[in-house]
Design a protein around this motif. Structure first.
Motif, PDB file in Angstrom:
ATOM      1  N   ASP A 194      98.442  71.874  48.316  1.00  0.00           N
ATOM      2  CA  ASP A 194      97.435  72.932  48.202  1.00  0.00           C
ATOM      3  C   ASP A 194      96.046  72.346  48.470  1.00  0.00           C
ATOM      4  O   ASP A 194      95.102  72.549  47.712  1.00  0.00           O
ATOM      5  CB  ASP A 194      97.520  73.602  46.824  1.00  0.00           C
ATOM      6  CG  ASP A 194      96.816  74.951  46.798  1.00  0.00           C
ATOM      7  OD1 ASP A 194      96.640  75.554  47.888  1.00  0.00           O
ATOM      8  OD2 ASP A 194      96.425  75.396  45.708  1.00  0.00           O
ATOM      9  N   ALA A 195      95.958  71.584  49.566  1.00  0.00           N
ATOM     10  CA  ALA A 195      94.764  70.792  49.886  1.00  0.00           C
ATOM     11  C   ALA A 195      93.590  71.658  50.327  1.00  0.00           C
ATOM     12  O   ALA A 195      93.766  72.718  50.921  1.00  0.00           O
ATOM     13  CB  ALA A 195      95.101  69.796  50.983  1.00  0.00           C
ATOM     14  N   GLU A 196      92.397  71.153  50.016  1.00  0.00           N
ATOM     15  CA  GLU A 196      91.156  71.693  50.566  1.00  0.00           C
ATOM     16  C   GLU A 196      90.626  70.646  51.520  1.00  0.00           C
ATOM     17  O   GLU A 196      90.660  69.452  51.226  1.00  0.00           O
ATOM     18  CB  GLU A 196      90.120  71.946  49.464  1.00  0.00           C
ATOM     19  CG  GLU A 196      90.296  73.264  48.784  1.00  0.00           C
ATOM     20  CD  GLU A 196      89.036  73.702  48.036  1.00  0.00           C
ATOM     21  OE1 GLU A 196      88.118  72.887  47.832  1.00  0.00           O
ATOM     22  OE2 GLU A 196      88.992  74.872  47.661  1.00  0.00           O
ATOM     23  N   LEU A 197      90.148  71.085  52.671  1.00  0.00           N
ATOM     24  CA  LEU A 197      89.657  70.170  53.695  1.00  0.00           C
ATOM     25  C   LEU A 197      88.249  70.573  54.109  1.00  0.00           C
ATOM     26  O   LEU A 197      87.880  71.742  54.037  1.00  0.00           O
ATOM     27  CB  LEU A 197      90.555  70.237  54.933  1.00  0.00           C
ATOM     28  CG  LEU A 197      92.036  69.940  54.714  1.00  0.00           C
ATOM     29  CD1 LEU A 197      92.826  70.335  55.943  1.00  0.00           C
ATOM     30  CD2 LEU A 197      92.245  68.485  54.405  1.00  0.00           C
ATOM     31  N   TRP A 198      87.479  69.587  54.544  1.00  0.00           N
ATOM     32  CA  TRP A 198      86.204  69.883  55.178  1.00  0.00           C
ATOM     33  C   TRP A 198      86.519  70.407  56.563  1.00  0.00           C
ATOM     34  O   TRP A 198      87.383  69.855  57.254  1.00  0.00           O
ATOM     35  CB  TRP A 198      85.335  68.638  55.262  1.00  0.00           C
ATOM     36  CG  TRP A 198      84.752  68.271  53.952  1.00  0.00           C
ATOM     37  CD1 TRP A 198      85.155  67.252  53.120  1.00  0.00           C
ATOM     38  CD2 TRP A 198      83.678  68.918  53.273  1.00  0.00           C
ATOM     39  NE1 TRP A 198      84.390  67.240  51.989  1.00  0.00           N
ATOM     40  CE2 TRP A 198      83.476  68.246  52.046  1.00  0.00           C
ATOM     41  CE3 TRP A 198      82.865  70.016  53.584  1.00  0.00           C
ATOM     42  CZ2 TRP A 198      82.498  68.635  51.144  1.00  0.00           C
ATOM     43  CZ3 TRP A 198      81.885  70.400  52.675  1.00  0.00           C
ATOM     44  CH2 TRP A 198      81.711  69.711  51.476  1.00  0.00           C
ATOM     45  N   ALA A 199      85.879  71.465  56.974  1.00  0.00           N
ATOM     46  CA  ALA A 199      86.162  72.068  58.278  1.00  0.00           C
ATOM     47  C   ALA A 199      84.873  72.515  58.946  1.00  0.00           C
ATOM     48  O   ALA A 199      83.927  72.929  58.284  1.00  0.00           O
ATOM     49  CB  ALA A 199      87.096  73.257  58.099  1.00  0.00           C
TER      50      ALA A 199
END
Length: 109
Positions: free
Chosen positions: A84-89
């Motif tokens: 359930d990752a959050e990434l910089w985009a």
């Protein structure tokens, strides 16, 4: 047409403002379309976005050959989904560049 250095500064500021943390689940449809590009933590996400927008083939090829910039693999996508990752985009049309959050040094008081 040559890009003036001040335009590059403006572009860096614009890209920086448009960078956001997003859950991987919100990027899945873009991944399915083949438009999500992973950027290694050793690189600056904003700098890579600026280089791509300038079509800087030399640097981009170098990074790709070194394995520092690549289309997101099925394995990466699956592990981010499971975590359930959050990434910089950041969007550099037609691509969305993503980078995992860089670990920060923890201070013990």
């Amino acid at each position: 047409m040559q890009t003036k250095p001040e335009n590059d500064t403006d572009l860096r500021l614009k890209v920086n403002r448009e960078t956001a943390r997003l859950p991987w689940t919100e990027l899945l449809k873009h991944f399915a379309a083949g438009n999500v590009v992973w950027v290694a933590n050793s690189l600056d996400l904003v700098d890579v976005a600026v280089r791509i927008s300038h079509d800087d083939k030399a640097n981009i090829s170098q990074w790709m050959n070194a394995g520092l910039v690549a289309k997101v693999s099925d394995q990466q996508a699956q592990s981010w989904l499971e975590a359930d990752a959050e990434l910089w985009a950041v969007v550099v049309s037609p691509f969305i560049l993503v980078q995992q959050e860089k670990p920060t040094a923890q201070r013990v008081h």
